[in-house]
Design a protein around this motif. Structure first.
Motif, PDB file in Angstrom:
ATOM      1  N   LYS A  47       5.536 -29.149 -26.503  1.00 41.62           N
ATOM      2  CA  LYS A  47       4.496 -29.177 -27.531  1.00 41.62           C
ATOM      3  C   LYS A  47       3.195 -29.632 -26.884  1.00 41.62           C
ATOM      4  CE  LYS A  47       5.251 -29.762 -31.765  1.00 41.62           C
ATOM      5  NZ  LYS A  47       5.411 -30.324 -33.137  1.00 41.62           N
ATOM      6  N   LEU A  49      -1.144 -30.057 -27.266  1.00 42.19           N
ATOM      7  CA  LEU A  49      -2.301 -30.189 -28.151  1.00 42.19           C
ATOM      8  C   LEU A  49      -3.577 -30.026 -27.351  1.00 42.19           C
ATOM      9  CD1 LEU A  49      -3.687 -30.968 -30.839  1.00 42.19           C
ATOM     10  CD2 LEU A  49      -3.435 -33.376 -30.154  1.00 42.19           C
ATOM     11  N   SER A  72      -0.998 -26.262 -30.130  1.00 40.11           N
ATOM     12  CA  SER A  72      -1.873 -26.491 -31.279  1.00 40.11           C
ATOM     13  C   SER A  72      -3.284 -26.757 -30.776  1.00 40.11           C
ATOM     14  CB  SER A  72      -1.401 -27.699 -32.098  1.00 40.11           C
ATOM     15  OG  SER A  72      -0.090 -27.516 -32.580  1.00 40.11           O
ATOM     16  N   TYR A 106      -6.719 -37.667 -35.436  1.00 39.60           N
ATOM     17  CA  TYR A 106      -5.909 -36.508 -35.081  1.00 39.60           C
ATOM     18  C   TYR A 106      -4.774 -36.359 -36.090  1.00 39.60           C
ATOM     19  CZ  TYR A 106      -8.503 -37.273 -30.776  1.00 39.60           C
ATOM     20  OH  TYR A 106      -9.514 -37.463 -29.873  1.00 39.60           O
ATOM     21  N   PHE A 113       3.728 -34.792 -29.143  1.00 41.92           N
ATOM     22  CA  PHE A 113       3.352 -33.886 -28.061  1.00 41.92           C
ATOM     23  C   PHE A 113       3.825 -34.382 -26.698  1.00 41.92           C
ATOM     24  CE2 PHE A 113       0.273 -33.254 -31.460  1.00 41.92           C
ATOM     25  CZ  PHE A 113       0.333 -31.871 -31.617  1.00 41.92           C
ATOM     26  N   ILE A 116      -1.324 -33.337 -23.852  1.00 39.61           N
ATOM     27  CA  ILE A 116      -2.603 -33.224 -24.551  1.00 39.61           C
ATOM     28  C   ILE A 116      -3.653 -32.804 -23.535  1.00 39.61           C
ATOM     29  CG2 ILE A 116      -4.425 -34.465 -25.778  1.00 39.61           C
ATOM     30  CD1 ILE A 116      -2.277 -36.324 -26.905  1.00 39.61           C
TER      31      ILE A 116
END
Length: 252
Positions: A47, A49, A72, A106, A113, A116
């Motif tokens: 994941k 970000l 994302s 955020y 995550f 990042i």
């Protein structure tokens, strides 16, 4: 100006310029993009970000490079977020989503995550200490932050580069030195993993404020960033860009 007002100023500016081809040309750099994708590489990228994603300059390649990861992208510019999501739908990209946020908090839960990233946005964050604190919370243990941002020369004690940047009224807060950036992340429970230093140059829009600033700084100050005047336009012809990976401390 409080933090919400700073975000509002930045939002109004970026709603106008993010789709501007001239602006896109200034920040586009294929070799730099590859540096970032290489630094982002990791087995645990499940994941990801992208903070301050803009037009998805980094988010789209991340989704392609790591097809098994969910990516994302968040930004304060709502119009460009809508356009990004339209592209995602049109191309049928299954592992990428974009959403708008308020520039301060955020909108995700803790330990959401593995990675990042933020490119050319950190100098717009109105409260970097709180931003890094939130990043630390959002990451799983052993998760990483990749920060890519121009760096203030440590000899620039008068903040010359920031004074030029603030003329644009686009929510620029300040550039940070390598030392300041390291201290900020280390004080919030991170360790420095790796760093690649690149460089960039960029022009300022033609205008009296830039020319006045140029004329009122010393030659020594101009040399810090190779600031020059060419055909009535002030150029920063050399500024270092720090591309740094910090790791959240804790068991893997």
């Amino acid at each position: 100006m409080n933090n919400s007002e700073k975000v509002k100023q930045a939002k109004e500016s970026f709603e106008r310029i993010l789709d501007n081809k001239k602006y896109a040309g200034i920040i586009k750099d294929d070799s730099h993009l590859e540096v970032l994708l290489s630094l982002a590489d990791g087995a645990r990228n499940r994941k990801i970000l992208d903070i301050g994603t803009g037009t998805g300059y980094l988010a789209f390649p991340l989704a392609e490079r790591f097809p098994t990861a969910d990516v994302s992208g968040i930004d304060i510019a709502e119009n460009v977020i809508e356009k990004n999501n339209a592209v995602v739908a049109e191309k049928g990209i299954s592992n990428l989503t974009f959403q708008a946020f308020d520039g301060l908090t955020y909108p995700f839960s803790a330990e959401s995550f593995d990675l990042i990233v933020t490119r050319y946005a950190f100098h717009h964050f109105p409260d970097v200490s709180d931003a890094v604190r939130q990043m630390q919370e959002l990451l799983v243990k052993g998760g990483r932050v990749l920060v890519s941002d121009p760096v203030r020369n440590e000899k620039d004690g008068n903040g010359i580069i920031d004074r030029f940047m603030q003329v644009k009224k686009d929510g620029h807060i300040q550039f940070y030195s390598f030392k300041e950036l390291d201290e900020l992340f280390l004080s919030h429970g991170f360790a420095k993993e790796k760093q690649v230093v690149t460089e960039m140059k960029f022009p300022f829009a033609q205008g009296e404020e830039y020319l006045s600033l140029y004329e009122n700084i010393t030659e020594e100050e101009r040399m810090l960033y190779d600031i020059a005047k060419e055909n009535g336009i002030v150029w920063v012809r050399y500024i270092e860009v720090g591309n740094t990976v910090f790791v959240k401390q804790g068991a893997q």
